[in-house]
Design a protein around this motif. Structure first.
Motif, mmCIF file in Angstrom:
data_model
loop_
_atom_site.group_PDB
_atom_site.id
_atom_site.type_symbol
_atom_site.label_atom_id
_atom_site.label_comp_id
_atom_site.label_asym_id
_atom_site.label_seq_id
_atom_site.Cartn_x
_atom_site.Cartn_y
_atom_site.Cartn_z
ATOM 1 N N LEU A 26 20.550 -63.689 2.701
ATOM 2 C CA LEU A 26 20.127 -63.307 1.355
ATOM 3 C C LEU A 26 18.773 -63.922 1.015
ATOM 4 C CD1 LEU A 26 21.339 -61.664 -0.968
ATOM 5 C CD2 LEU A 26 22.280 -63.770 -1.875
ATOM 6 N N ILE A 27 18.568 -65.193 1.422
ATOM 7 C CA ILE A 27 17.300 -65.854 1.133
ATOM 8 C C ILE A 27 16.202 -65.323 2.057
ATOM 9 C CG2 ILE A 27 16.117 -68.084 1.165
ATOM 10 C CD1 ILE A 27 18.853 -69.337 0.469
ATOM 11 N N SER A 28 16.566 -65.053 3.323
ATOM 12 C CA SER A 28 15.563 -64.621 4.286
ATOM 13 C C SER A 28 15.119 -63.187 4.055
ATOM 14 C CB SER A 28 16.110 -64.742 5.707
ATOM 15 O OG SER A 28 16.296 -66.077 6.040
ATOM 16 N N PHE A 29 16.088 -62.302 3.785
ATOM 17 C CA PHE A 29 15.768 -60.881 3.646
ATOM 18 C C PHE A 29 16.288 -60.363 2.304
ATOM 19 C CE2 PHE A 29 17.212 -61.840 8.017
ATOM 20 C CZ PHE A 29 15.991 -61.880 8.635
ATOM 21 N N PRO A 30 15.709 -60.831 1.190
ATOM 22 C CA PRO A 30 16.256 -60.426 -0.119
ATOM 23 C C PRO A 30 16.228 -58.917 -0.321
ATOM 24 C CG PRO A 30 14.165 -61.595 -0.368
ATOM 25 C CD PRO A 30 14.569 -61.740 1.055
ATOM 26 N N ALA A 31 15.198 -58.242 0.215
ATOM 27 C CA ALA A 31 15.104 -56.797 -0.023
ATOM 28 C C ALA A 31 16.224 -56.059 0.713
ATOM 29 C CB ALA A 31 13.747 -56.286 0.440
ATOM 30 N N ILE A 32 16.475 -56.458 1.979
ATOM 31 C CA ILE A 32 17.511 -55.781 2.770
ATOM 32 C C ILE A 32 18.890 -56.056 2.183
ATOM 33 C CG2 ILE A 32 18.660 -55.779 5.017
ATOM 34 C CD1 ILE A 32 15.936 -56.414 6.274
ATOM 35 N N MET A 33 19.121 -57.325 1.820
ATOM 36 C CA MET A 33 20.481 -57.723 1.445
ATOM 37 C C MET A 33 20.880 -57.257 0.045
ATOM 38 S SD MET A 33 22.011 -59.191 3.942
ATOM 39 C CE MET A 33 23.344 -60.139 3.251
ATOM 40 N N THR A 34 19.925 -56.807 -0.758
ATOM 41 C CA THR A 34 20.313 -56.337 -2.092
ATOM 42 C C THR A 34 20.046 -54.845 -2.249
ATOM 43 O OG1 THR A 34 18.166 -57.028 -2.911
ATOM 44 C CG2 THR A 34 19.971 -58.548 -3.254
ATOM 45 N N ASP A 35 19.841 -54.165 -1.106
ATOM 46 C CA ASP A 35 19.628 -52.716 -1.159
ATOM 47 C C ASP A 35 20.957 -52.024 -0.873
ATOM 48 O OD1 ASP A 35 18.838 -50.139 -1.017
ATOM 49 O OD2 ASP A 35 17.828 -50.319 0.915
ATOM 50 N N PHE A 36 21.626 -51.598 -1.939
ATOM 51 C CA PHE A 36 22.969 -51.051 -1.764
ATOM 52 C C PHE A 36 22.981 -49.519 -1.758
ATOM 53 C CE2 PHE A 36 23.845 -55.280 -3.622
ATOM 54 C CZ PHE A 36 24.514 -55.801 -2.532
ATOM 55 N N SER A 37 21.792 -48.911 -1.703
ATOM 56 C CA SER A 37 21.799 -47.449 -1.681
ATOM 57 C C SER A 37 22.113 -46.962 -0.271
ATOM 58 C CB SER A 37 20.437 -46.916 -2.130
ATOM 59 O OG SER A 37 19.443 -47.408 -1.265
ATOM 60 N N CYS A 38 22.952 -45.958 -0.164
ATOM 61 C CA CYS A 38 23.298 -45.400 1.136
ATOM 62 C C CYS A 38 23.581 -43.911 0.922
ATOM 63 C CB CYS A 38 24.503 -46.115 1.737
ATOM 64 S SG CYS A 38 25.935 -46.035 0.677
ATOM 65 N N ASP A 39 24.085 -43.253 1.958
ATOM 66 C CA ASP A 39 24.329 -41.814 1.837
ATOM 67 C C ASP A 39 25.292 -41.512 0.699
ATOM 68 O OD1 ASP A 39 22.711 -41.527 3.911
ATOM 69 O OD2 ASP A 39 24.260 -41.229 5.426
ATOM 70 N N ALA A 40 26.326 -42.355 0.598
ATOM 71 C CA ALA A 40 27.381 -42.056 -0.363
ATOM 72 C C ALA A 40 26.979 -42.413 -1.785
ATOM 73 C CB ALA A 40 28.654 -42.792 0.022
ATOM 74 N N TYR A 41 26.247 -43.496 -1.944
ATOM 75 C CA TYR A 41 25.953 -43.967 -3.302
ATOM 76 C C TYR A 41 24.488 -44.296 -3.442
ATOM 77 C CZ TYR A 41 30.932 -44.544 -3.031
ATOM 78 O OH TYR A 41 32.246 -44.305 -2.830
ATOM 79 N N THR A 42 23.905 -43.928 -4.552
ATOM 80 C CA THR A 42 22.563 -44.385 -4.864
ATOM 81 C C THR A 42 22.625 -45.059 -6.224
ATOM 82 O OG1 THR A 42 22.115 -42.228 -5.821
ATOM 83 C CG2 THR A 42 21.340 -42.598 -3.577
ATOM 84 N N GLY A 43 21.606 -45.775 -6.539
ATOM 85 C CA GLY A 43 21.563 -46.414 -7.855
ATOM 86 C C GLY A 43 22.236 -47.772 -7.850
ATOM 87 N N ALA A 44 22.379 -48.321 -9.043
ATOM 88 C CA ALA A 44 22.810 -49.704 -9.190
ATOM 89 C C ALA A 44 24.283 -49.862 -8.830
ATOM 90 C CB ALA A 44 22.582 -50.153 -10.629
ATOM 91 N N THR A 45 24.654 -51.072 -8.379
ATOM 92 C CA THR A 45 26.064 -51.392 -8.189
ATOM 93 C C THR A 45 26.693 -51.528 -9.576
ATOM 94 O OG1 THR A 45 25.545 -53.716 -8.154
ATOM 95 C CG2 THR A 45 25.656 -52.601 -6.022
ATOM 96 N N PRO A 46 28.028 -51.426 -9.645
ATOM 97 C CA PRO A 46 28.679 -51.534 -10.959
ATOM 98 C C PRO A 46 28.290 -52.801 -11.710
ATOM 99 C CG PRO A 46 30.251 -50.854 -9.291
ATOM 100 C CD PRO A 46 28.974 -51.098 -8.580
ATOM 101 N N LEU A 47 28.213 -53.930 -10.975
ATOM 102 C CA LEU A 47 27.882 -55.187 -11.664
ATOM 103 C C LEU A 47 26.483 -55.147 -12.249
ATOM 104 C CD1 LEU A 47 29.102 -58.408 -9.882
ATOM 105 C CD2 LEU A 47 29.798 -57.423 -12.043
ATOM 106 N N ALA A 48 25.537 -54.581 -11.474
ATOM 107 C CA ALA A 48 24.165 -54.495 -11.970
ATOM 108 C C ALA A 48 24.106 -53.580 -13.190
ATOM 109 C CB ALA A 48 23.238 -53.987 -10.875
ATOM 110 N N ALA A 49 24.895 -52.491 -13.140
ATOM 111 C CA ALA A 49 24.951 -51.580 -14.285
ATOM 112 C C ALA A 49 25.534 -52.279 -15.500
ATOM 113 C CB ALA A 49 25.767 -50.353 -13.925
ATOM 114 N N LEU A 50 26.591 -53.063 -15.265
ATOM 115 C CA LEU A 50 27.210 -53.831 -16.351
ATOM 116 C C LEU A 50 26.198 -54.771 -16.974
ATOM 117 C CD1 LEU A 50 30.722 -55.278 -15.473
ATOM 118 C CD2 LEU A 50 30.114 -53.708 -17.299
ATOM 119 N N LYS A 51 25.436 -55.434 -16.104
ATOM 120 C CA LYS A 51 24.468 -56.413 -16.584
ATOM 121 C C LYS A 51 23.384 -55.717 -17.409
ATOM 122 C CE LYS A 51 22.024 -60.486 -15.347
ATOM 123 N NZ LYS A 51 22.566 -61.800 -15.208
ATOM 124 N N ALA A 52 23.061 -54.469 -17.007
ATOM 125 C CA ALA A 52 22.046 -53.718 -17.738
ATOM 126 C C ALA A 52 22.618 -53.103 -19.012
ATOM 127 C CB ALA A 52 21.461 -52.628 -16.844
ATOM 128 N N GLY A 53 23.919 -53.294 -19.238
ATOM 129 C CA GLY A 53 24.521 -52.814 -20.469
ATOM 130 C C GLY A 53 25.025 -51.385 -20.387
#
Lengths: 247, 318
Positions: free
Chosen positions: B131-158
């Motif tokens: 996570l510290i070494s590759f922050p961009a890779i490790m927090t990129d949760f977009s894939c074929d099935a899902y794009t956009g924010a994870t539920p927690l990130a969405a929650l945090k954004a209100g």
């Protein structure tokens, strides 16, 4: 090792290999861990410290009969601080980018325990020429260690060494190595590596063990915090068997 | 007859539990979550799991070979690899899991003396290294099935989240953390098998809930609280990583303290931190505090008065 009158070779070998201040005595950890984010920074920090160390060792050795025992530490600090000021002004004038990169760690050389440790444990009780070369040897040992740590951290953390791209383009830099934890990883690995190499050398019969150099037997007042012989009263240098020490 | 008169020192009654047996139970318990991860994210998730487990097992094997004693058989490397893979985002390049696996086994575990000597959970240590070494890779949760924010990130954004999808696990996130149901299924299995108990997960989740109620600004809103519980790595962390035998406190009182500390830290990271998630860092901090917690929760030995220290002192003052 052939012993000359001034022990030049012995002192240099001692500082770089036997009692390498970073990898064996583990002194001066603050600059070691903080500024080695690149090979250039490590080299610059090491050489600056080496110059200050050699000059202060020589000066303290010349003044060793003048400095009263009771105020020797303040006297050492004054001498070291003078040389650090000179070094800092020179860096500011001729290498401003390096000076900026090293920042507060240049003035902090004043309280670097390698310098105070060598003043206390060697220069204060030995003649000027061996003291000068003790300082040069220790300084070069420090420089070598810092440059190695800096080079490995830079290589893994940015893919470059001395700002030259070394790693192939598909290599993704492992960012943690230019951050604080990376310094600990690389330092630990290098200490392990030098212990391993020394164990091999010792097995071949070469003497690379640590020598309690310049030990006055005055442990309570001694500045060498990494000394393994602390509390062992002795007249001469105590030779530690590295193969036993490892266990 | 002579066998019956065998003289030996204690202990005389031994549990039949073995390290490899416990590890096998943990692997079984993680399989539902891993299977759901593969179903949810596709075969790429399977590739991550296989590669990471291969990396941890091979590292453990090679290290054992170089030291002349093999520890692969205790299956702990498989658990570490599986946990680490479940903590990776599916879109990560293939070598991320391999690098993390080598780091987990070599640096975090073996260099400190192997299983039982490591001061932090190897899988989590490696995850934070990545996570510290590759922050961009490790927090990129977009894939074929899902794009956009994870539920927690969405929650945090209100924003509002689909609670049913979060509990079932059909959301974005790391491979193994999304399905609360599958993780709870595995956790129930471990509890029934007696491998873990509810002290740490219970105190963790309860203290986390209390912290969220007090400080999140959403009060007692049940939808928000349920989403916080089901979201991110909380279930995976609370039941499978905080309960790691090596890095949790050994005393019962200490386990409650440890769980409560994790809950509060996770709450602090999630509410006040810049990132949406904080379970990994909370558990790692808890790992570091484990020796201290054990020191202060050491039970008094049978036959010694609890206030022995006090009594001695007053006696001495007279």
């Amino acid at each position: 090792m052939k012993e000359s009158k001034w022990k030049i070779g012995e002192r240099l070998f001692n500082g770089i290999v036997r009692e390498n201040p970073t990898l064996v005595l583990t002194l001066g950890m603050c600059p070691t861990l903080a500024v080695t984010t690149s090979a250039v920074n490590g080299l610059g920090m090491g050489l600056t410290t080496a110059v200050v160390l050699a000059c202060s060792n020589l000066m303290i050795s010349l003044l060793r009969r003048v400095i009263p025992n009771k105020v020797r530490i303040p006297a050492f600090i004054v001498i070291i601080a003078s040389f650090v000021t000179v070094a800092q002004l020179l860096l500011e004038a001729y290498l401003p980018s390096l000076n900026k990169a090293l920042g507060v760690y240049i003035p902090l050389i004043v309280v670097n325990c390698i310098i105070l440790g060598r003043a206390e444990s060697y220069a204060y009780s030995n003649p000027p020429v061996p003291s000068l070369f003790d300082g040069i040897g220790m300084g070069l040992g420090f420089t070598l260690a810092l440059t190695c740590i800096g080079a490995v951290r830079e290589l893994l953390g940015t893919g470059k060494v001395f700002d030259l791209q070394v790693m192939p383009s598909f290599y993704t830099p492992i960012g943690i190595f230019v951050l604080a934890p990376g310094a600990f990883f690389v330092l630990a690995m290098l200490v392990a590596l030098q212990n391993h190499l020394k164990a091999i050398a010792a097995a071949k019969g070469r003497d690379v063990s640590k020598v309690g150099s310049g030990c006055g037997g005055d442990c309570p007042h001694c500045g060498v915090s990494g000394c393994a012989d602390r509390g062992v009263p002795g007249d001469g240098p105590a030779v530690i068997d590295l193969t036993k020490e490892g266990k | 007859m002579s066998e019956r008169l065998k003289v030996s020192s204690n202990p005389h009654v031994r549990s039949r539990a073995t390290t490899s047996g416990i590890m096998a139970a943990v692997i079984l318990a993680l399989l539902p979550a891993a299977g759901f991860g593969i179903y949810n994210f596709g075969l790429r998730a399977l590739m991550h799991i296989l590669l990471t487990v291969a990396a941890t097992v091979l590292t453990e094997f090679l290290f054992g070979l170089s030291r002349g004693r093999s520890t692969v058989g205790d299956l702990s490397a498989v658990v570490t690899g599986l946990l680490l893979a479940l903590n990776l985002p599916v879109s990560a390049p293939w070598w991320v899991g391999v690098l993390g696996g080598v780091f987990a086994i070599l640096i975090v575990k073996m260099l400190f003396g192997g299983l039982g000597q490591n001061f932090m959970n190897p899988a989590l240590g490696a995850r934070c290294f990545l996570l510290i070494s590759f922050p961009a890779i490790m927090t990129d949760f977009s894939c074929d099935a899902y794009t956009g924010a994870t539920p927690l990130a969405a929650l945090k954004a209100g924003e509002s989240v689909d609670l049913k999808a979060m509990i079932l696990g059909t959301t974005g996130g790391t491979i193994g953390e999304t399905s609360a149901v599958m993780l709870l299924l595995g956790a129930c299995f471990l509890i029934l098998m007696g491998v873990i108990d509810l002290r740490i997960p219970g105190s963790y989740l309860i203290s986390f809930l209390i912290f969220e109620i007090l400080f999140s600004g959403h009060g007692l809103d049940p939808a928000y609280l349920a989403a916080q519980l089901a979201g991110g790595g909380l279930m995976l962390g609370a039941f499978f990583m905080a309960t790691d035998y090596v890095t949790r406190p050994i005393t019962q009182k200490g386990q409650y303290v440890y769980g409560a500390f994790l809950g509060i830290m996770t709450g602090i990271f999630r509410i006040f931190g810049p990132a949406a998630e904080g379970v990994s860092y909370a558990i790692l901090l808890g790992n570091l505090l484990t020796p201290l917690i054990e020191k202060y929760t050491k039970p008094v030995a049978f036959g010694k008065a609890g206030n022995r220290g006090k009594g001695d002192k007053s006696h001495g003052e007279k």
